[in-house]
Design a protein around this motif. Structure first.
Motif, PDB file in Angstrom:
ATOM      1  N   TYR A  75       0.846  -1.210   0.000  1.00 49.47           N
ATOM      2  CA  TYR A  75       0.000   0.000   0.000  1.00 49.47           C
ATOM      3  C   TYR A  75       0.873   1.249   0.000  1.00 49.47           C
ATOM      4  CZ  TYR A  75      -3.883   3.033   1.495  1.00 49.47           C
ATOM      5  OH  TYR A  75      -4.835   4.011   1.588  1.00 49.47           O
ATOM      6  N   ILE A  76       1.893   1.226   0.873  1.00 42.61           N
ATOM      7  CA  ILE A  76       2.812   2.371   0.957  1.00 42.61           C
ATOM      8  C   ILE A  76       3.516   2.560  -0.395  1.00 42.61           C
ATOM      9  CG2 ILE A  76       4.921   3.225   2.047  1.00 42.61           C
ATOM     10  CD1 ILE A  76       3.954   1.527   4.567  1.00 42.61           C
ATOM     11  N   ALA A  77       4.028   1.461  -0.957  1.00 43.46           N
ATOM     12  CA  ALA A  77       4.741   1.536  -2.223  1.00 43.46           C
ATOM     13  C   ALA A  77       3.843   2.091  -3.328  1.00 43.46           C
ATOM     14  CB  ALA A  77       5.255   0.143  -2.610  1.00 43.46           C
ATOM     15  N   CYS A  78       2.596   1.611  -3.382  1.00 43.42           N
ATOM     16  CA  CYS A  78       1.674   2.064  -4.417  1.00 43.42           C
ATOM     17  C   CYS A  78       1.369   3.548  -4.276  1.00 43.42           C
ATOM     18  CB  CYS A  78       0.376   1.262  -4.367  1.00 43.42           C
ATOM     19  SG  CYS A  78       0.573  -0.407  -5.009  1.00 43.42           S
ATOM     20  N   LEU A  79       1.138   3.984  -3.038  1.00 41.07           N
ATOM     21  CA  LEU A  79       0.796   5.393  -2.842  1.00 41.07           C
ATOM     22  C   LEU A  79       1.943   6.300  -3.258  1.00 41.07           C
ATOM     23  CD1 LEU A  79      -1.105   5.332   0.576  1.00 41.07           C
ATOM     24  CD2 LEU A  79      -2.056   5.815  -1.670  1.00 41.07           C
ATOM     25  N   ILE A  80       3.189   5.848  -2.994  1.00 40.12           N
ATOM     26  CA  ILE A  80       4.350   6.678  -3.304  1.00 40.12           C
ATOM     27  C   ILE A  80       4.686   6.604  -4.798  1.00 40.12           C
ATOM     28  CG2 ILE A  80       6.834   6.952  -2.925  1.00 40.12           C
ATOM     29  CD1 ILE A  80       6.369   5.999  -0.047  1.00 40.12           C
ATOM     30  N   LEU A  81       4.645   5.402  -5.374  1.00 39.99           N
ATOM     31  CA  LEU A  81       5.165   5.201  -6.726  1.00 39.99           C
ATOM     32  C   LEU A  81       4.124   5.371  -7.825  1.00 39.99           C
ATOM     33  CD1 LEU A  81       7.420   2.081  -6.021  1.00 39.99           C
ATOM     34  CD2 LEU A  81       8.136   4.467  -6.194  1.00 39.99           C
ATOM     35  N   ASP A  82       2.888   5.111  -7.484  1.00 43.53           N
ATOM     36  CA  ASP A  82       1.862   5.078  -8.519  1.00 43.53           C
ATOM     37  C   ASP A  82       0.797   6.137  -8.225  1.00 43.53           C
ATOM     38  OD1 ASP A  82      -0.118   4.532 -10.314  1.00 43.53           O
ATOM     39  OD2 ASP A  82      -0.386   2.421  -9.739  1.00 43.53           O
ATOM     40  N   ALA A  83       0.822   7.222  -8.980  1.00 43.59           N
ATOM     41  CA  ALA A  83      -0.078   8.345  -8.724  1.00 43.59           C
ATOM     42  C   ALA A  83      -1.540   7.955  -8.895  1.00 43.59           C
ATOM     43  CB  ALA A  83       0.262   9.503  -9.660  1.00 43.59           C
ATOM     44  N   SER A  84      -1.789   6.891  -9.655  1.00 43.19           N
ATOM     45  CA  SER A  84      -3.183   6.520  -9.886  1.00 43.19           C
ATOM     46  C   SER A  84      -3.678   5.452  -8.912  1.00 43.19           C
ATOM     47  CB  SER A  84      -3.353   6.009 -11.329  1.00 43.19           C
ATOM     48  OG  SER A  84      -2.634   4.798 -11.462  1.00 43.19           O
ATOM     49  N   ALA A  85      -2.784   5.032  -7.995  1.00 41.96           N
ATOM     50  CA  ALA A  85      -3.197   3.980  -7.050  1.00 41.96           C
ATOM     51  C   ALA A  85      -4.300   4.506  -6.144  1.00 41.96           C
ATOM     52  CB  ALA A  85      -2.006   3.531  -6.217  1.00 41.96           C
ATOM     53  N   PRO A  86      -5.329   3.684  -5.885  1.00 37.67           N
ATOM     54  CA  PRO A  86      -6.451   4.155  -5.080  1.00 37.67           C
ATOM     55  C   PRO A  86      -6.141   4.112  -3.576  1.00 37.67           C
ATOM     56  CG  PRO A  86      -6.824   1.889  -5.736  1.00 37.67           C
ATOM     57  CD  PRO A  86      -5.530   2.302  -6.354  1.00 37.67           C
ATOM     58  N   ILE A  87      -6.827   5.004  -2.838  1.00 34.83           N
ATOM     59  CA  ILE A  87      -6.777   4.941  -1.375  1.00 34.83           C
ATOM     60  C   ILE A  87      -7.780   3.875  -0.948  1.00 34.83           C
ATOM     61  CG2 ILE A  87      -7.420   6.219   0.711  1.00 34.83           C
ATOM     62  CD1 ILE A  87      -6.334   8.728  -0.718  1.00 34.83           C
ATOM     63  N   PHE A  88      -7.422   3.088   0.085  1.00 33.08           N
ATOM     64  CA  PHE A  88      -8.341   2.045   0.550  1.00 33.08           C
ATOM     65  C   PHE A  88      -9.508   2.658   1.294  1.00 33.08           C
ATOM     66  CE2 PHE A  88      -4.634  -1.198   0.973  1.00 33.08           C
ATOM     67  CZ  PHE A  88      -4.637  -1.388  -0.393  1.00 33.08           C
ATOM     68  N   VAL A  89     -10.663   2.718   0.656  1.00 32.59           N
ATOM     69  CA  VAL A  89     -11.873   3.130   1.375  1.00 32.59           C
ATOM     70  C   VAL A  89     -12.962   2.100   1.084  1.00 32.59           C
ATOM     71  CG1 VAL A  89     -11.552   5.610   1.590  1.00 32.59           C
ATOM     72  CG2 VAL A  89     -12.412   4.655  -0.541  1.00 32.59           C
ATOM     73  N   SER A  90     -13.871   1.965   2.032  1.00 29.99           N
ATOM     74  CA  SER A  90     -14.910   0.955   1.850  1.00 29.99           C
ATOM     75  C   SER A  90     -15.959   1.440   0.854  1.00 29.99           C
ATOM     76  CB  SER A  90     -15.547   0.625   3.190  1.00 29.99           C
ATOM     77  OG  SER A  90     -16.760   1.283   3.310  1.00 29.99           O
ATOM     78  N   ASP A  91     -16.698   0.512   0.259  1.00 29.14           N
ATOM     79  CA  ASP A  91     -17.743   0.849  -0.702  1.00 29.14           C
ATOM     80  C   ASP A  91     -18.938   1.490  -0.028  1.00 29.14           C
ATOM     81  OD1 ASP A  91     -16.143  -0.380  -2.489  1.00 29.14           O
ATOM     82  OD2 ASP A  91     -17.176  -2.310  -2.390  1.00 29.14           O
ATOM     83  N   VAL A  92     -19.024   1.268   1.286  1.00 27.05           N
ATOM     84  CA  VAL A  92     -20.185   1.784   2.011  1.00 27.05           C
ATOM     85  C   VAL A  92     -20.183   3.302   1.938  1.00 27.05           C
ATOM     86  CG1 VAL A  92     -21.395   1.739   4.205  1.00 27.05           C
ATOM     87  CG2 VAL A  92     -19.934  -0.160   3.545  1.00 27.05           C
ATOM     88  N   THR A  93     -21.311   3.875   1.526  1.00 28.80           N
ATOM     89  CA  THR A  93     -21.341   5.324   1.303  1.00 28.80           C
ATOM     90  C   THR A  93     -22.006   6.062   2.454  1.00 28.80           C
ATOM     91  OG1 THR A  93     -23.300   4.877   0.017  1.00 28.80           O
ATOM     92  CG2 THR A  93     -21.267   5.317  -1.207  1.00 28.80           C
ATOM     93  N   THR A  94     -22.182   5.390   3.586  1.00 30.01           N
ATOM     94  CA  THR A  94     -22.911   6.029   4.683  1.00 30.01           C
ATOM     95  C   THR A  94     -22.069   7.023   5.463  1.00 30.01           C
ATOM     96  OG1 THR A  94     -22.379   4.056   5.942  1.00 30.01           O
ATOM     97  CG2 THR A  94     -24.619   4.222   5.100  1.00 30.01           C
TER      98      THR A  94
END
Lengths: 176, 342
Positions: free
Chosen positions: A156-175
């Motif tokens: 997760y850390i590597a993706c956030l730093i290296l890949d600008a398009s990597a998503p942040i982990f958030v749940s699908d729940v929209t509440t």
């Protein structure tokens, strides 16, 4: 480098899904064992004599094995009072710091379980229950789940730093 | 009103904790710099027999070492360790010393199962003889785990709480009896009973719903949960005499000066003598309370009942001998020679 991050991400995703599936199977098995025990005790005046032990290992194993996948789906319980107010770049920076901080206890606990499993293996320690389960088995499962969670955090850390398009982990729940 | 009371009560907790910390910090200043501070973990409560014994042991150590060794006993598992965690925690130096139910170590060191083997000793005196015979083996097992044995504390004998007095193996047939370990489960199954391993805190609910009609535990255990509402007989068959073992890490012990080591050893000898004496008084007190609740204490049994029980324990004893080999055989033979029977 982006390619490397994406490959790691795919591996972590695959391992996490497999391990969560195993957790689901354990959940089903534990439920069946409890139902069987209820039946035996109430109708046949008998018992499997192992329900406490196996359900104990099962609950521990299913919790830990599902952790990496839960994190990936953004379904770990988190406090969003601050996070929700951050725009993209600062939010990503905070996510990296938080993941690094999480990594420390996860690695420490994972290391403790690896050492403990190795010792139980070496010395042939068994549980004191009827089944005399070799203790390295549950301990190795816990160690695997924790190391997988650590691997997921690193990815997760590597993706956030290296890949600008990597998503942040958030749940699908929209509440929220 | 109760909501306001609640919100008022909450800030008090950290304040009290802060005061307590200040008190501890303040109290520690006059103690000499070379003093040793040990945290001792145990799962039994402070008002239990071994719990009271441990407090007295800590006081004796302080007295004999002129205050150089201060042991803080953390009862009721307050440090977060269970009995079975203690062997590794002391071995790894996480804890300097701990008191633990010996049988819980059996997964790592099978010799510790001895004290909970059914129907080996028949009285507290015999249980002490058994412990004395086994002590070198216990010491060797602890040494393998980097520990030194300090002392043992017995629990009151385990018997059978039931709805009637038990006089023959036929009385056990189909009996829904609660057991607390594998040995008991195996043995009562062989006797034709329907054993169930139920944790102590679940026993009363299971009794009240009729899932159990007998309980394998001590008179003391039954007294603490007021079994007399369900079961009016305590069959004092001397099923087993479980032991607590207090052990100190070898490194912690060897860091002491020879004089300090002697004070710990002397206090240990005193503690062992005190606890083995106390268990007799404790049991007399239990019996008096049971009598006041009209519980009958059954003390004599036909010899053929004992014979049947003796036969049923054989697979359990054999299993233990398979695990402990020569050493286990030697302990049982020496014990048999001392008490004059197998």
């Amino acid at each position: 480098m982006t390619g490397l991050a994406r490959m790691l991400d795919r591996i972590a995703g695959l391992l996490g899904t497999v391990s969560a599936a195993v957790a689901a199977v354990i959940l089903a098995a534990v439920t069946c064992h409890i139902l069987l025990e209820i039946l035996l005790r109430n109708l046949f005046n008998s018992s499997t004599h192992a329900v406490d032990e196996l359900v104990g290992y099962g609950v521990g194993a299913m919790t830990i094995l599902a952790m990496a996948h839960t994190l990936r789906r953004g379904e770990m319980i988190r406090v969003h009072i601050l996070l929700a107010r951050l725009s993209n770049t600062p939010r990503r920076a905070v996510e990296v710091v938080v993941a690094l901080l999480t990594l420390i206890p996860v690695m420490l606990i994972g290391r403790a379980f690896v050492l403990s499993a190795a010792r139980s293996w070496r010395e042939g320690s068994v549980s004191t229950g009827l089944l005399e389960v070799p203790l390295w088995i549950p301990e190795a499962i816990f160690a695997f789940g924790l190391l997988l969670l650590a691997f997921q955090l690193v990815t997760y850390i590597a993706c956030l730093i290296l890949d600008a398009s990597a998503p942040i982990f958030v749940s699908d729940v929209t509440t929220e | 009103m109760h909501i306001r009371g609640y919100s008022l009560a909450r800030p008090v907790v950290p304040a009290v904790a802060a005061l307590a910390l200040l008190a501890v910090a303040g109290g520690s200043t006059p103690v000499a710099a070379q003093s040793v501070r040990w945290d001792m973990s145990m799962e039994d409560r402070s008002n239990s027999l071994p719990g009271e014994g441990a407090t007295a042991f800590a006081n004796d150590v302080a007295k004999l070492s002129n205050g150089e060794i201060v042991i803080t006993v953390h009862h009721a598992g307050a440090l977060g360790f269970k009995n079975k965690d203690h062997l590794n925690a002391v071995r790894d130096g996480v804890l300097p010393l701990a008191q633990s139910l010996a049988g819980t170590f059996s997964g790592q060191e099978p010799v510790f199962l001895l004290s909970s083997l059914p129907f080996v000793a028949r009285s507290l005196e015999e249980a002490k003889t058994l412990y004395d015979v086994a002590r070198p083996a216990y010491e060797a097992a602890l040494a393998r785990n980097g520990q030194v044995l300090l002392y043992s504390s017995p629990f009151p004998p385990t018997g059978i709480w039931a709805k009637k007095s038990l006089t023959s193996a036929a009385d056990l047939s189909g009996l829904k009896i609660r057991t607390f370990d594998v040995n008991g489960t195996m043995m009562f199954k062989d006797l034709g009973a329907a054993p169930l391993q139920v944790s102590f805190s679940d026993v009363v609910p299971q009794l009240s719903t009729g899932n159990l009609d007998a309980v394998l535990t001590s008179a003391d255990g039954g007294r603490s949960l007021k079994f007399w509402e369900f079961l009016q007989y305590f069959n004092n068959v001397g099923y087993a005499f479980p032991l607590n073992i207090t052990a100190v890490g070898k490194d912690a012990f060897e860091a002491l000066t020879p004089a300090q080591q002697k004070s710990v050893k002397d206090a240990s000898a005193m503690a062992e003598e005190r606890d083995w004496k106390a268990v007799t008084n404790w049991e007399a007190k239990n019996f008096a309370e049971l009598a006041s609740h009209k519980v009958e204490i059954v003390a004599t049994f036909p010899e053929d009942f004992f014979e049947a029980l003796g036969k049923a324990r054989e697979p359990v004893v054999k299993d233990w001998l398979d695990k402990t080999g020569e050493m286990g055989r030697k302990i049982l033979d020496e014990f048999a020679a001392k008490v004059g029977r197998q």
